[in-house]
Design an enzyme around this catalytic site. Structure first.
Site, PDB file in Angstrom:
ATOM      1  N   ARG A 162       5.922   4.154   5.740  1.00  0.00           N
ATOM      2  CA  ARG A 162       5.554   4.123   7.150  1.00  0.00           C
ATOM      3  C   ARG A 162       5.605   2.695   7.699  1.00  0.00           C
ATOM      4  O   ARG A 162       6.018   1.753   7.022  1.00  0.00           O
ATOM      5  CB  ARG A 162       4.177   4.747   7.360  1.00  0.00           C
ATOM      6  N   ASP A 163       5.157   2.524   8.920  1.00  0.00           N
ATOM      7  CA  ASP A 163       5.203   1.220   9.581  1.00  0.00           C
ATOM      8  C   ASP A 163       4.054   0.325   9.111  1.00  0.00           C
ATOM      9  O   ASP A 163       3.247  -0.151   9.898  1.00  0.00           O
ATOM     10  CB  ASP A 163       5.160   1.394  11.107  1.00  0.00           C
ATOM     11  N   GLU A 164       4.006   0.099   7.802  1.00  0.00           N
ATOM     12  CA  GLU A 164       2.937  -0.707   7.221  1.00  0.00           C
ATOM     13  C   GLU A 164       3.506  -1.498   6.044  1.00  0.00           C
ATOM     14  O   GLU A 164       3.919  -2.624   6.188  1.00  0.00           O
ATOM     15  CB  GLU A 164       1.769   0.183   6.799  1.00  0.00           C
ATOM     16  N   ASP A 224      -6.537  -2.451  -2.379  1.00  0.00           N
ATOM     17  CA  ASP A 224      -5.676  -1.607  -3.204  1.00  0.00           C
ATOM     18  C   ASP A 224      -5.232  -2.373  -4.449  1.00  0.00           C
ATOM     19  O   ASP A 224      -5.177  -1.833  -5.566  1.00  0.00           O
ATOM     20  CB  ASP A 224      -4.438  -1.179  -2.412  1.00  0.00           C
ATOM     21  N   GLU A 244      -2.224   8.836  -0.977  1.00  0.00           N
ATOM     22  CA  GLU A 244      -3.227   8.024  -0.288  1.00  0.00           C
ATOM     23  C   GLU A 244      -4.548   8.774  -0.186  1.00  0.00           C
ATOM     24  O   GLU A 244      -5.625   8.197  -0.353  1.00  0.00           O
ATOM     25  CB  GLU A 244      -2.723   7.675   1.111  1.00  0.00           C
ATOM     26  N   HIS A 263       0.925   6.126  -2.658  1.00  0.00           N
ATOM     27  CA  HIS A 263      -0.071   5.067  -2.723  1.00  0.00           C
ATOM     28  C   HIS A 263      -0.479   4.931  -4.191  1.00  0.00           C
ATOM     29  O   HIS A 263      -0.476   5.921  -4.918  1.00  0.00           O
ATOM     30  CB  HIS A 263      -1.307   5.458  -1.904  1.00  0.00           C
ATOM     31  N   ASP A 323       0.822  -1.207   0.000  1.00  0.00           N
ATOM     32  CA  ASP A 323       0.000   0.000   0.000  1.00  0.00           C
ATOM     33  C   ASP A 323       0.855   1.254   0.000  1.00  0.00           C
ATOM     34  O   ASP A 323       0.496   2.268  -0.591  1.00  0.00           O
ATOM     35  CB  ASP A 323      -0.949   0.009   1.203  1.00  0.00           C
ATOM     36  N   TRP A 357     -12.306  -5.877  -0.804  1.00  0.00           N
ATOM     37  CA  TRP A 357     -10.908  -6.252  -0.535  1.00  0.00           C
ATOM     38  C   TRP A 357     -10.718  -7.739  -0.839  1.00  0.00           C
ATOM     39  O   TRP A 357      -9.925  -8.106  -1.706  1.00  0.00           O
ATOM     40  CB  TRP A 357     -10.561  -5.911   0.915  1.00  0.00           C
TER      41      TRP A 357
END
Length: 919
Positions: free
Chosen positions: A489-491, A498, A768, A789, A485, A552
């Site tokens: 960042r912490d992802e 997506d 995003e 994103h 995605d 999703w």
């Protein structure tokens, strides 16, 4: 002499661009023992189409073409030149296979045999491995990092060995629980990055195969591996231990060598290896960065002369049958580009900020003067605050910082190895304060899965071209072994929603066929953990939620269908069919009191602009989750009925078609009144878009709903009002309604929310949120705010299929539609090209002084319909300098609604006409 007796002399050039399965060319370490074969006919006047083919497959090249011992397809009367299934003898691990093809054209003339191509298998089964997992126990002395998450020291592992004879051939089979970099005799084995990549490690770990024949020599040799936590044993998202987090990383290596004296030697990872954690890479984290201490560098440790007597003996684990070891089935991550056009934004005696001029994913290459004992701190940011200072809050808990500790006074060179960052700006501090900062101190190494460019789009409008650039950068930056995605960042997770909205745009721009099918295998593996058919929000699934999300989880149906339509590969439908059925079964299990209305989790129309202030979860938008649940329930059932039809499963096709109609009827009755109006007080564009695009309305209701949609767009001052789910289908719906000028108006809007709004704020990637950043106000205060994103880049599909006018009309571009939709208020030209499975296709148009010029390329073995714009004059139509009446190979198939449609075979066409009624 061929096994086929021919009455015609061989006159045609041979087929070229031979590939197997998802586009692999002469691979080693191949994964699929039941491959498919594809080839392209050379473009010429002789080759309009193929009437037959013959494939021969052999265990040695000298057996081709006459004595193929593995498979001879014989002459097959067929125009199929893509994804022909292998039907020969069973193929085995390590086996190298050779193949050729020839074809007959539309006149029965035969080609020469193609060049001989090959593919070589990796180790296909766990039982092929004699090695053991080996490494040091780094769990016992792990360090507490961010959020008290345990971090393992990176390991340096090696094995010295001797060879008694010269080497004829050598293959290294290798993987890791973690990420690795491997060396032989002081040289890098590959330029791959963060191998082996990311899969659901509790189900499958991918293995790599390398040809290392030229790297070995008679006598002493050394195999050396650097090993770090990566995704397997590192901090991922919320930090849940899904695989074996906290367990020490391990390496698995098997070096198989054939010697000149005829003997074979196998070197395996086992308890005889040595290792240390006292090396220069002190810490390495995906989210948090890398710490490198040059004082701990180990000279020559990768060479055969190094003495490792003081190193620890490694610990071993036997290979478990519960986790499959399978060859990597898609492209590894590599450094694909180096950004050198860097500018200094600001500097002080202690720090300097650099602008890469492009938001990117990768690592920096630093060349900077330092003093012994000082620490260079390297920080990253996507955008600066209005006062020019660094901003990292949107990285959340990801420290995303690299450190280099200097061992001497010198100009140091450093590139992080076991981390990656998303950034446009870099801040350096801790360098030699007496040195004048230089833009040459920093280069940006762009890293992503090694997907090749597959398509192009350009136009007469600079901002539209910038949008295309933002789309392609956003794709590359988020295709880091899995479709993520965001990269910063912490992802950095494989969110399924997506993925399903971007897949068609991705397949146009880059060769992502193998990338997607590999990820779909991971999806199916994670889905297998749930007896009820649930598809997790993210793949690989490290969140371990027990809910499925509409829009999703449907990726298990939608993405295979998109791949099939764009590539023509039916295998992806076969592989995903049971998974898709289980997902629809999950919907059915969530139906409660109201028939066909599932009550389940939904992220809604994620990040819809201007959500109601009263919403508890504003990020999910105003379209009710029950509506979205029902819409996608119907859509997935509809697609399965189509897939079943392709696969010849007639009973299933009828069953799921009936289910689709029943759910669609419930959708219309539950959420819309007799006037086709959405029953909720707060109207949304997406509620109408879903009903229209997914074909959930009766014909008379659809017309009424279309009018309500137009009213909602007008109420928004002709702006979009859609989030992740509504945005990709907005242009398709307006296109189908004939509202092309309205779609142009929305696309070319400059104000929020719009695609050009972010460009006006300096965006070089997709964002995003529609308003992630502004020059006036800076960053959106929301904590979840990525400037990289790809979801809103889904407009790219419509840009190339309709603005430029190039789209598949039959799966895999077997039939092509050229149907550009010009509007001179915004564009005077647009063009697109794509490498179809049959060859390059392109559509390029320009309007000048009322004359419409269209250049078209249609590859061999395909046909096309060319739809000229409304108002095109048939009487003034010129094709390759001739009128339609002079051309027997071009047919005017219909003139409908003042649209001139031509039916053409493969070839190159220059079309010119006047646009009589064009405004």
């Amino acid at each position: 002499m061929s096994l086929i007796s021919c009455t015609k002399e061989t006159v045609l050039d041979s087929a070229d661009e031979l590939t197997i399965s998802e586009g692999f060319k002469n691979p080693i370490g191949f994964y699929n023992s039941k491959p498919t074969f594809s080839w392209k006919l050379p473009a010429s006047e002789s080759n309009k189409s193929q009437s037959a083919y013959q494939i021969v497959v052999a265990s040695t090249p000298d057996l081709l073409p006459d004595n193929a011992d593995l498979w001879d397809s014989k002459k097959q009367k067929s125009n199929q030149s893509t994804f022909v299934k292998y039907q020969g003898q069973a193929l085995q691990s390590r086996q190298k296979v050779y193949w050729q093809v020839k074809y007959w054209n539309q006149n029965g003339e035969v080609s020469q045999w193609s060049n001989i191509n090959s593919f070589e298998f990796g180790l296909l089964k766990n039982s092929d491995w004699k090695a053991k997992w080996t490494g040091l126990d780094t769990a016992k002395d792990s360090i507490k990092g961010v959020r008290k998450f345990l971090m393992h020291r990176p390991q340096y592992l090696r094995k010295g060995f001797e060879l008694a004879s010269d080497v004829v051939s050598a293959r290294m089979y290798i993987t890791a629980k973690g990420v690795f970099d491997v060396h032989l005799n002081g040289k890098d084995v590959s330029n791959d990055v963060m191998t082996p990549g990311w899969t659901p490690y509790n189900h499958r770990i991918e293995t790599l195969t390398y040809d290392v024949t030229e790297m070995l020599s008679l006598g002493k040799n050394a195999l050396a591996v650097e090993l770090a936590s990566g995704w397997h044993s590192g901090r991922i998202s919320r930090g849940k231990a899904v695989y074996e987090n906290f367990a020490s990383p391990k390496i698995l290596c098997q070096l198989e060598v054939t010697l000149k004296d005829g003997t074979k030697t196998i070197l395996v990872s086992d308890e005889s290896w040595k290792g240390t954690t006292n090396g220069p890479i002190r810490l390495a984290s995906l989210y948090d960065g890398e710490v490198y201490d040059a004082n701990l560098e180990i000279p020559d440790w990768t060479t055969a002369t190094f003495n490792d007597a003081s190193w620890e003996v490694t610990e071993t684990e036997v290979i478990s049958e519960d986790v499959k070891l399978e060859p990597k089935r898609h492209e590894t991550v590599k450094t694909t580009e180096i950004l050198e056009d860097v500018e200094i934004v600001s500097s002080t005696k202690s720090s300097v900020i650099f602008n890469m001029k492009q938001n990117m994913l990768g690592v920096p290459k630093v060349k900077v003067p330092m003093k012994k004992g000082d620490t260079l701190t390297i920080r990253f940011s996507e955008m600066l605050l209005s006062d020019g200072t660094f901003y990292t809050k949107n990285y959340r808990s990801a420290k995303s910082t690299d450190y280099y500790i200097a061992s001497k006074d010198d100009i140091i060179e450093y590139t992080p190895k076991f981390t990656f960052h998303g950034f446009q700006y870099i801040e350096l501090s801790g360098f030699d304060s007496s040195a004048k900062p230089s833009s040459t101190w920093i280069k940006g190494l762009v890293q992503h899965s090694d997907i090749k460019k597959n398509g192009s789009f350009t136009s007469s409008h600079q901002k539209l071209n910038q949008l295309q650039s933002n789309i392609t950068w956003g794709l590359r930056d988020n295709f880091f072994d899995v479709p993520t995605d965001c990269p910063q960042r912490d992802e950095r997770l494989g969110w399924t929603g997506d993925a399903q909205v971007i897949a068609p745009t991705a397949l146009f721009n880059y060769s992502t066929h193998a990338f997607w099918t590999a990820w779909l295998q991971s999806l199916r593996e994670n889905q297998s953990e749930h007896k009820n058919g649930l598809v997790p929000f993210i793949v690989p699934d490290v969140l371990q939620n027990k809910n499925g999300g509409s829009g999703w989880g449907d990726a298990c149906v939608i993405v295979p269908w998109d791949i099939y339509n764009i590539t023509g590969d039916v295998t992806v439908l076969e592989d995903s069919y049971e998974s898709a059925k289980k997902w629809v079964g999950y919907y059915q299990s969530k139906v409660r009191k109201k028939p066909y209305i599932p009550i389940m989790h939904s992220f809604g129309d994620w990040l819809q602009p201007y959500p109601s202030k009263s919403l508890k979860k504003g990020n999910r938008g105003d379209t009710p989750k029950e509506l979205i649940n029902t819409a996608y329930f119907a859509y997935s059932a509809h697609l399965i009925s189509k897939i079943a039809g392709v696969l010849g499963k007639t009973d299933d096709a009828k069953k799921y078609a009936a289910l689709y109609k029943a759910v669609a009827n419930a959708f219309e009755n539950e959420f819309f009144d007799e006037n086709g109006k959405f029953k909720q007080e707060r109207q949304t564009q997406t509620s109408y878009l879903l009903g229209i695009y997914l074909e959930l309305f009766q014909p008379e209701t659809k017309l009424k709903a279309q009018n309500h949609l137009l009213e909602e767009i007008k109420n928004a001052d002709y702006h979009l009002g859609t989030g992740f789910l509504g945005t990709p289908i907005l242009p398709k719906v307006l296109d189908d309604m004939g509202e092309i000028d309205l779609m142009y108006k929305i696309l070319f809007k400059e104000t929020y929310p719009s695609w050009f709004y972010s460009i006006n704020q300096g965006a070089t990637t997709m964002w995003e949120r529609w308003n992630s950043f502004s020059k006036a106000d800076g960053y959106n205060p929301q904590s979840m705010n990525s400037l990289n994103h790809y979801a809103y880049g889904a407009i790219g599909q419509w840009m190339y299929e309709r603005l430029a006018g190039l789209a598949p009309l039959a799966p895999g571009y077997k039939k092509i539609r050229i149907a550009p939709l010009p509007n001179t208020e915004f564009l005077t030209s647009a063009s697109a090209s794509v490498k179809t499975p049959y060859g390059k296709a392109s559509s390029s148009w320009e309007i000048e002084n009322g004359t419409f010029n269209l250049d078209v390329v249609i590859p061999p073995n395909t046909t096309a319909e060319i739809h000229l714009p409304k108002g095109a004059s048939k009487s003034e139509l010129s094709i390759n300098g001739k009128s339609i009446d002079e051309l027997s190979n071009i047919k005017l198939i219909e003139t409908k609604d003042k649209i001139v449609i031509l039916s053409v075979k493969s070839g190159t066409y220059q079309i010119t006409t006047k646009l009589n009624s064009y405004e």
